[in-house]
Design an enzyme around this catalytic site. Sequence first.
Site, PDB file in Angstrom:
ATOM      1  N   HIS A 121      -3.751  12.621  -4.457  1.00 16.64           N
ATOM      2  CA  HIS A 121      -3.579  11.430  -3.541  1.00 16.64           C
ATOM      3  C   HIS A 121      -2.381  11.354  -2.579  1.00 16.64           C
ATOM      4  CE1 HIS A 121      -3.298   7.133  -2.571  1.00 16.64           C
ATOM      5  NE2 HIS A 121      -4.351   6.942  -2.870  1.00 16.64           N
ATOM      6  N   ASP A 198       0.162  11.524 -12.711  1.00 14.13           N
ATOM      7  CA  ASP A 198      -0.537  10.385 -12.042  1.00 14.13           C
ATOM      8  C   ASP A 198      -1.658   9.751 -12.789  1.00 14.13           C
ATOM      9  OD1 ASP A 198      -1.759   8.377 -10.421  1.00 14.13           O
ATOM     10  OD2 ASP A 198      -1.584   9.775  -8.699  1.00 14.13           O
ATOM     11  N   GLN A 201      -6.126   7.380 -11.847  1.00 21.35           N
ATOM     12  CA  GLN A 201      -7.657   7.186 -12.027  1.00 21.35           C
ATOM     13  C   GLN A 201      -8.157   7.504 -13.609  1.00 21.35           C
ATOM     14  OE1 GLN A 201      -9.997   6.530  -9.705  1.00 21.35           O
ATOM     15  NE2 GLN A 201      -8.274   5.861  -8.167  1.00 21.35           N
ATOM     16  N   LYS A 224      -6.529  -1.156 -11.370  1.00 27.53           N
ATOM     17  CA  LYS A 224      -7.846  -0.188 -11.810  1.00 27.53           C
ATOM     18  C   LYS A 224      -8.206  -0.547 -13.162  1.00 27.53           C
ATOM     19  CE  LYS A 224      -5.961   3.102  -8.296  1.00 27.53           C
ATOM     20  NZ  LYS A 224      -7.260   2.831  -7.316  1.00 27.53           N
ATOM     21  N   CYS A 362      -7.739   8.904   0.762  1.00 26.78           N
ATOM     22  CA  CYS A 362      -6.319   9.210   0.699  1.00 26.78           C
ATOM     23  C   CYS A 362      -6.295  10.623   0.133  1.00 26.78           C
ATOM     24  CB  CYS A 362      -5.464   7.845   0.166  1.00 26.78           C
ATOM     25  SG  CYS A 362      -5.416   6.465   0.898  1.00 26.78           S
TER      26      CYS A 362
END
Length: 404
Positions: A121, A198, A201, A224, A362
């Site tokens: 991202h 990261d 997600q 999220k 993104c």
Amino acid sequence: MLDLQKIRSDFPILTQKVNGKPLVYFDNGATSQKPKVVIDAITKYYQEINANIHRGVHTLSQLATDAYEVSRQKIQNHINAKFSHEVIFTSGTTHAINLVANGFASFLKSGDEVLVSALEHHSNIVPWQMLCERTGAVLKVIPMNENGELIMSEYDRLLSDKTKIVTVNHISNALGTINPIEYMIEKAHQFGAAILIDGAQATPHLKPDVQALDCDFYVFSGHKICGPTGVGILYGKEVWLNKLPPYQGGGEMIATVSFEKTTYADLPHKFEAGTPNIEGGIVLGTAIDYMNEIGFENIAAHEHELLVYATEKLLQIEGLKIFGTSANKTSVISFNIEGIHPYDIGTIIDKLGIAVRTGHHCAQPIMDFFKIPGTIRASFAFYNTKEEIDIFVEALQKAKMMLS
């Protein structure tokens, strides 16, 4: 097995209509919907204990402080951090990544190397580009293949004694690919490099165990995982958080201040300058409790079933191509229909009550790799159903017929 009827009744927004049609919400990769227990917890905070934290001796301040720190401990337990002070509240994943990247400016010199992956991202690319511009370090990219998977032989080749930090997503937001982070962490450490994962997600789909992973940093966002917007988490190993300089100056992050010298507070407060998103921090704990009550094994099993079902149904549409075909992926399907711009599809199916994401997500380097302007992305959550997928496929067929 999930009790889908019960779960869906927990989410008030799922009962509403959009453009006169029942809402089918397939944009969970962007943000998840919020259960009533989370919405109620937000209201409860402002109605009953609204006060600043860590600073007051009065009752409301103590109540707010206790609730905030209990939430920190819940998150510590959820990700299996060794210490609660390794859990830093941020405004989200982007803030957390910038905090680490900014801190690494103290450690890098010209010629050092930072490794990012081709699947990132923008928020896990741009901060590192800025860092390299400031320090003279070199940004190197771990390439991907046509299936949307990182090429591990190239990762091995890129690693060297010059590598100071590797930064990679656990799961690709654009393609759903689950990266082999256990291998990547172990290899980075063999060269003495730190590694940041990261998890924005990943955390909606699985429980990360940061001690088992042995990652140096792990970051994610509350919105999220059924929590509020404007709150996220930076996990960092104690040794690294003690090395990093403060990211922002202000109240809360200080021990003493004079015009001659300031000394900084201990962890975690060193990185939590100013009045935080108190409600967000507290309610993030509520959201994590809710998801743990459902069970991440149950969530993963149901979402995998949705992924398999949707993939099979979508591939029956002539001219439809899926991008990101790794065998190891989560419940995200990025696709295009030949000869039709993804934006046009998204606009038409919105009129039928269906929410998907269209564009580059993104993640422009991924789209450049496939030589496309963007994709239609359907991202499923544990409260979605096969019936909704059927409605979605039917709407796509209508849109295709209209636009062909």
